[in-house]
Write a protein that holds these residues in place. Structure first.
Motif, PDB file in Angstrom:
ATOM      1  N   ASP A  86      72.516  39.575  99.906  1.00 45.36           N
ATOM      2  CA  ASP A  86      73.351  40.677 100.501  1.00 45.36           C
ATOM      3  C   ASP A  86      72.250  41.340 101.270  1.00 45.36           C
ATOM      4  O   ASP A  86      71.587  42.136 100.312  1.00 45.36           O
ATOM      5  CB  ASP A  86      73.951  41.705  99.684  1.00 45.36           C
ATOM      6  N   GLY A 115      79.856  43.222 100.207  1.00 44.71           N
ATOM      7  CA  GLY A 115      78.306  43.954 100.387  1.00 44.71           C
ATOM      8  C   GLY A 115      78.262  45.417 100.125  1.00 44.71           C
ATOM      9  O   GLY A 115      79.566  45.732 100.400  1.00 44.71           O
ATOM     10  N   ASP A 257      75.516  40.286 103.978  1.00 47.58           N
ATOM     11  CA  ASP A 257      76.421  40.427 102.778  1.00 47.58           C
ATOM     12  C   ASP A 257      76.731  38.977 102.535  1.00 47.58           C
ATOM     13  O   ASP A 257      75.756  38.522 102.348  1.00 47.58           O
ATOM     14  CB  ASP A 257      77.717  39.926 104.204  1.00 47.58           C
ATOM     15  N   ASN A 258      76.491  39.182 100.721  1.00 46.77           N
ATOM     16  CA  ASN A 258      76.645  38.084  99.697  1.00 46.77           C
ATOM     17  C   ASN A 258      78.416  37.195 100.371  1.00 46.77           C
ATOM     18  O   ASN A 258      79.061  37.653 100.449  1.00 46.77           O
ATOM     19  CB  ASN A 258      77.258  38.468  97.703  1.00 46.77           C
TER      20      ASN A 258
END
Ligand SMILES: [Ca+2]
Length: 349
Positions: A86, A115, A257-258
């Motif tokens: 993220d 995230g 974001d992850n």
């Protein structure tokens, strides 16, 4: 249905009417079969390990015999493969090193996008690939733009200000190396179909399935913790060769974001082909889609789904209602005609 009805509307005998009823029933049965039975779950027996990525990802990337390579920001742990963290401006991908020679297949992807970004302040998403080239970084979710093959985008950020769709948005694209993905419009000009899906920051597991069989491409999602597939894209006339590679990639930009892949499981579908089909060299097929319109004509279509018209529950209901109405109307017409005949017969004899 209207067509059958008008052809058969002028029936004057009860025998003909029964024949019509039979035809209507057959028609309905076929329609229902097409609607209900087009989706199957993966069968463990047909799991292809050489094309699957599963916990704990032993040997991924590190050994010479590894079946998966990764690139960029990708981080492999024992419980997930994180394509990007993220954080801003990250790019990562993971690729199967073994080309796939199956003619009919279904890929099940478990993924997680999460995230700290609030609504609309996160991006950009994940792309799933079945392409000729692997590990070619570029601007399309970390992969090269002029790719050969299939891409399914899980796009979490709406780049197009004028968009009328809700994001995250899932879409598919087939490319023969000549079409550029239009990032500014979220690929709308080249998309074959799509759907919105709430896939981000979910507590439960989220899944996507891509099925390719007999020229039909189907994308399904399971993101509502109901353990059932929901159809997202279903189009025919898709031609993809064998010998391409599966992969997944993700990118972040100003927003992040992850992007995690938990698993990619490939299942072989047991489908029979004609001897002519079997004799073809499937590796020589050029990726293409036979459309009623070219994707370019799709630009002004507000839904963006000129071919993405799977039968939804609502449509099935309407279809059934029309069929019932048709049968009732036919019954009435048949009865009236029958009665008229009887009266006429009485008059003459
Ligand atoms: Ca986008």
């Amino acid at each position: 249905f209207v067509h059958i009805f008008s052809l058969r509307g002028g029936l004057s005998t009860m025998g003909g009417f029964r024949a019509f009823l039979r035809a209507a029933l057959v028609f309905l049965t076929v329609e229902l079969y097409l609607v209900c039975c087009d989706i199957t779950d993966g069968n463990a027996e047909h799991l292809k390990r050489e094309h699957s990525l599963m916990k704990p990802y032993q040997g991924v990337g590190s050994s010479p015999t590894s079946q998966w390579d990764f690139w960029g920001s990708t981080l492999v742990t024992s419980s997930y493969v994180r394509l990007t963290p993220d954080e801003r401006s990250k790019q990562g991908s993971i690729w199967n090193t073994v080309p796939c020679y199956l003619k009919d297949w279904e890929m099940h992807v478990q993924f997680k996008v999460h995230g700290s970004g609030k609504k609309n302040l996160h991006g950009d998403g994940i792309a799933l690939w079945y392409t000729k080239d692997r590990l070619h970084p570029g601007p399309v979710f970390s992969n090269k733009a002029l790719f050969h093959g299939l891409a399914v985008f899980i796009d979490t950020y709406s780049n197009d200000d004028a968009t009328d769709r809700s994001f995250p948005y899932i879409s598919a694209m087939v490319n023969n190396g000549s079409v550029n993905y239009d990032h500014g419009r979220d690929g709308r000009s080249s998309e074959l179909g799509g759907c919105s899906a709430e896939i981000r920051n979910r507590e439960h597991d989220t899944y996507l399935a891509i099925r390719y069989s007999k020229g039909r491409l189907t994308v399904m999602v399971d993101v509502d913790d109901k353990n059932e597939w929901k159809e997202c894209i279903d189009i025919g006339g898709v031609r993809l060769p064998t010998g391409y590679f599966f992969g997944a990639s993700a990118a972040t930009g100003d927003l992040s974001d992850n992007h995690d892949i938990i698993s990619m499981k490939l299942y072989q579908l047991m489908v029979e082909h004609t001897p002519e089909e079997e004799n073809l060299d499937w590796t020589k097929i050029e990726p293409s889609v036979s459309l009623l319109k070219s994707p370019k004509d799709n630009i002004d279509d507000p839904t963006g789904n000129f071919r993405g018209t799977p039968l939804t529950g609502w449509k099935v209901f309407l279809l059934l209602l029309c069929a019932l109405l048709g049968i009732v109307v036919c019954g009435v017409v048949g009865a009236v005609v029958f009665q008229k005949r009887q009266e006429r017969n009485k008059r003459f004899y």
